[in-house]
Scaffold this motif. Structure first.
Motif, PDB file in Angstrom:
ATOM      1  N   HIS A 111       9.569  54.645   4.141  1.00  0.00           N
ATOM      2  CA  HIS A 111       8.650  54.513   5.272  1.00  0.00           C
ATOM      3  C   HIS A 111       8.671  55.767   6.158  1.00  0.00           C
ATOM      4  CE1 HIS A 111       6.699  52.926   8.867  1.00  0.00           C
ATOM      5  NE2 HIS A 111       7.763  53.299   9.562  1.00  0.00           N
ATOM      6  N   LEU A 112       9.861  56.296   6.405  1.00  0.00           N
ATOM      7  CA  LEU A 112       9.978  57.492   7.245  1.00  0.00           C
ATOM      8  C   LEU A 112       9.307  58.703   6.591  1.00  0.00           C
ATOM      9  CD1 LEU A 112      13.661  57.016   8.455  1.00  0.00           C
ATOM     10  CD2 LEU A 112      11.624  56.954   9.904  1.00  0.00           C
ATOM     11  N   LEU A 113       9.437  58.814   5.278  1.00  0.00           N
ATOM     12  CA  LEU A 113       8.803  59.925   4.566  1.00  0.00           C
ATOM     13  C   LEU A 113       7.283  59.783   4.594  1.00  0.00           C
ATOM     14  CD1 LEU A 113      11.151  60.212   1.440  1.00  0.00           C
ATOM     15  CD2 LEU A 113      10.998  61.820   3.343  1.00  0.00           C
ATOM     16  N   VAL A 114       6.801  58.559   4.370  1.00  0.00           N
ATOM     17  CA  VAL A 114       5.361  58.314   4.342  1.00  0.00           C
ATOM     18  C   VAL A 114       4.728  58.577   5.708  1.00  0.00           C
ATOM     19  CG1 VAL A 114       3.635  56.467   4.183  1.00  0.00           C
ATOM     20  CG2 VAL A 114       5.356  56.701   2.405  1.00  0.00           C
ATOM     21  N   LEU A 135      25.844  48.746   6.007  1.00  0.00           N
ATOM     22  CA  LEU A 135      25.303  48.194   7.255  1.00  0.00           C
ATOM     23  C   LEU A 135      25.090  49.299   8.283  1.00  0.00           C
ATOM     24  CD1 LEU A 135      24.556  45.562   8.756  1.00  0.00           C
ATOM     25  CD2 LEU A 135      26.921  45.506   9.607  1.00  0.00           C
ATOM     26  N   GLU A 136      26.042  50.220   8.374  1.00  0.00           N
ATOM     27  CA  GLU A 136      25.922  51.335   9.312  1.00  0.00           C
ATOM     28  C   GLU A 136      24.727  52.222   8.962  1.00  0.00           C
ATOM     29  OE1 GLU A 136      28.618  55.050  11.089  1.00  0.00           O
ATOM     30  OE2 GLU A 136      29.235  54.011   9.261  1.00  0.00           O
ATOM     31  N   GLU A 154      17.164  52.302  10.812  1.00  0.00           N
ATOM     32  CA  GLU A 154      16.220  51.495  11.586  1.00  0.00           C
ATOM     33  C   GLU A 154      16.060  52.060  13.003  1.00  0.00           C
ATOM     34  OE1 GLU A 154      17.282  47.359  11.355  1.00  0.00           O
ATOM     35  OE2 GLU A 154      16.114  47.160   9.510  1.00  0.00           O
ATOM     36  N   LYS A 155      17.151  52.571  13.559  1.00  0.00           N
ATOM     37  CA  LYS A 155      17.068  53.198  14.878  1.00  0.00           C
ATOM     38  C   LYS A 155      16.189  54.445  14.807  1.00  0.00           C
ATOM     39  CE  LYS A 155      19.936  55.045  18.633  1.00  0.00           C
ATOM     40  NZ  LYS A 155      21.312  55.363  19.078  1.00  0.00           N
ATOM     41  N   LEU A 156      16.351  55.224  13.729  1.00  0.00           N
ATOM     42  CA  LEU A 156      15.512  56.410  13.533  1.00  0.00           C
ATOM     43  C   LEU A 156      14.041  56.037  13.425  1.00  0.00           C
ATOM     44  CD1 LEU A 156      17.192  58.916  11.027  1.00  0.00           C
ATOM     45  CD2 LEU A 156      16.366  59.393  13.330  1.00  0.00           C
ATOM     46  N   SER A 202      17.593  50.034   3.045  1.00  0.00           N
ATOM     47  CA  SER A 202      17.777  51.427   3.476  1.00  0.00           C
ATOM     48  C   SER A 202      16.857  52.364   2.708  1.00  0.00           C
ATOM     49  CB  SER A 202      19.244  51.845   3.274  1.00  0.00           C
ATOM     50  OG  SER A 202      20.095  51.087   4.110  1.00  0.00           O
ATOM     51  N   TYR A 203      16.749  52.169   1.401  1.00  0.00           N
ATOM     52  CA  TYR A 203      15.818  52.990   0.616  1.00  0.00           C
ATOM     53  C   TYR A 203      14.378  52.768   1.099  1.00  0.00           C
ATOM     54  CZ  TYR A 203      19.057  54.687  -3.001  1.00  0.00           C
ATOM     55  OH  TYR A 203      20.066  55.338  -3.684  1.00  0.00           O
TER      56      TYR A 203
END
Length: 478
Positions: free
Chosen positions: A366-369, A296-297, A303-305, A360-361
């Motif tokens: 999404h962040l990488l893309v 969860l953490e 998600e904050k990132l 999370s994965y």
């Protein structure tokens, strides 16, 4: 740092020097990642990448007769490749072959989880397919510049991803055009209920709304002969039977289910999941609370990132999240989580923790893309231009400006950024960071929009003056 999970077998004495050098490289990469006093420099990353490749060449010479061996050298090597890959993103070399490594690793994990879950949207697969095609192009383009050992490794990993992707696409190929929207809706509801289930306060009303949507979809599916599993027993017996059937479908999924069976199973799963989360209300067994809290953490931090990515993300930050998730994922046996004394998790705990793991994965993916091909040294300038462009586009969308004077704040900011260039380039000290083309292109777009707005305002002003003078002449001739 703890290594990624991997089989531990005796280390060949000949490989010890390789391990020592790789450990040193990994330490340097981690120090590079952690140092926030300055931006990550391209040459530092390339030098460390070259050191990793040197050890790969030596390792291949030693393992000519044992290509499939896996020991600690391989886990540390994977760490090095993962860190250098993320570092290539950090310095803006997103379209270079080494940058592909981290993306493909995350994609493989994500696809394996999607296959295991047996529910996903066609749009999920379209995104992955397009990105894998991009990776193929980057590898092809890098044949002359990068080590064949790295390219061969990446090619093999992409091939694995494409194979899994093909199987997933085949499963959904049974859906007819009229059933596909209903399938998408069921996928969305199941994910939404899972998200509700991990909130600090369980949202009963919102979850009940999803139940009503499920009932509506069930009625729409009746003409197709698709209904949720029904029982003549009590509510508890019905839930027990549905849960048992869901366990069986998870353990033995059909290789290529027909559309009716595919949607029927997903509809059943939604009803079972609704009943389970309403009963549990977010309660996790103490035996799995530590793992749940950890997942969860991680999910919350990622998600904050994703919300502050443009301003706060250094792609190498994702490394620690990837490794923590990998370690949790590797503890599963036959897809399930086990407590300290070897007891498997119940369906509720299992599905809840799997949701957090997969979410999370997916967020890392999404962040990488969405990582911009701009060095972090230029990101402050790039982000300012992105904001300026959004403002100018919004002004244009709302009818433009009444006079060129209203554009002064935008023009002054654009000119101040333009004046930062030295010999046409944005310099950081004596360095020329990667991403110059992206920043220049964005700057040019902003100037073009501002120019159009100024011309429109001037034309509008000229028209009004002309109209005003004609009107005045008419008055005089009366």
């Amino acid at each position: 740092m703890t290594d990624s999970p991997a089989p531990r077998i005796p280390l060949d004495p000949k490989e010890q020097p390789i391990l020592d050098k790789l450990l040193a490289v990994r330490t340097n990469l981690e120090l590079l990642k952690q140092d926030r006093s300055t931006y990550v420099k391209s040459q530092d990353v390339i030098d460390l990448y070259n050191q990793v490749i040197e050890q790969v060449v030596v390792l291949n010479e030693i393992r000519t007769s044992k290509r499939l061996e896996q020991n600690r050298v391989d886990t540390v090597l994977d760490d090095c490749f993962q860190l250098t890959s993320l570092a290539f993103l950090t310095i803006g070399k997103n379209h270079e072959a080494p940058a592909v490594y981290s993306f493909v690793s995350t994609t493989k994990r994500l696809l394996d989880h999607v296959k295991e879950a047996t529910f996903y949207s066609p749009k999920d697969l379209e995104s992955v397919s397009a990105r894998l095609a991009d990776c193929r192009r980057y590898i092809e383009r890098g044949k002359e510049a990068y080590s064949p050992e790295l390219l061969t490794l990446l090619d093999a990993r992409i091939e694995l991803c494409e194979k899994t992707l093909g199987e997933l696409q085949l499963n959904l190929s049974h859906l007819t055009p009229d059933l596909t929207p209903k399938w998408d809706k069921l996928v969305s509801i199941l994910r939404s209920m899972s998200a509700c289930n991990t909130r600090s306060k369980f949202p009963n009303d919102e979850v009940d709304e999803y139940l009503e949507q499920l009932k509506e979809i069930q009625e729409e599916l009746r003409p197709y002969g698709i209904v949720a599993y029904e029982s003549t027993g009590s509510k508890e017996e019905k839930l027990a039977e549905m849960t048992e059937k869901l366990f069986i479908s998870i353990a033995h999924p059909e290789p290529a289910p027909e559309a009716k069976k595919l949607i029927e199973t997903l509809l059943q799963r939604n009803f079972v999941w609704y009943a389970l989360i309403k009963k549990k209300q977010g309660y996790i067994s103490p035996a799995f609370k530590e793992t749940y809290d950890k997942l969860l953490e991680i999910r919350n931090k990622l998600e904050k990132l994703s919300l502050t990515q443009a301003w706060s993300l250094r792609e190498t930050d994702l490394y620690s999240f990837q490794r923590q998730l990998d370690r949790v994922d590797e503890t599963r046996v036959d897809g399930n989580f086990f407590d300290a004394v070897g007891r498997p998790a119940e369906l509720y705990e299992q599905r809840t923790m799997l949701y957090l793991l997969r979410k999370s994965y997916a967020t890392i993916y999404h962040l990488l893309v969405s990582s911009e091909p701009v060095s972090e040294a230029l990101l402050p300038i790039y982000n300012q231009l992105v904001t300026l462009k959004k403002c100018l586009v919004e002004v244009k969308k709302n009818g433009g400006v009444a006079s060129p004077r209203e554009l002064y704040p935008y023009s002054m900011k654009l000119n101040s950024i333009d004046n930062m260039r030295v010999d046409g380039k944005f310099m950081i000290g004596s360095d020329v960071p990667d991403g110059q083309g992206s920043v220049m292109s964005l700057l040019a777009e902003c100037f073009d929009i501002a120019y159009e707005l100024r011309n429109d305002a001037e034309d509008s002003g000229s028209g009004e003056k002309s109209g005003g003078s004609e009107s005045g002449q008419d008055e005089l001739t009366k």
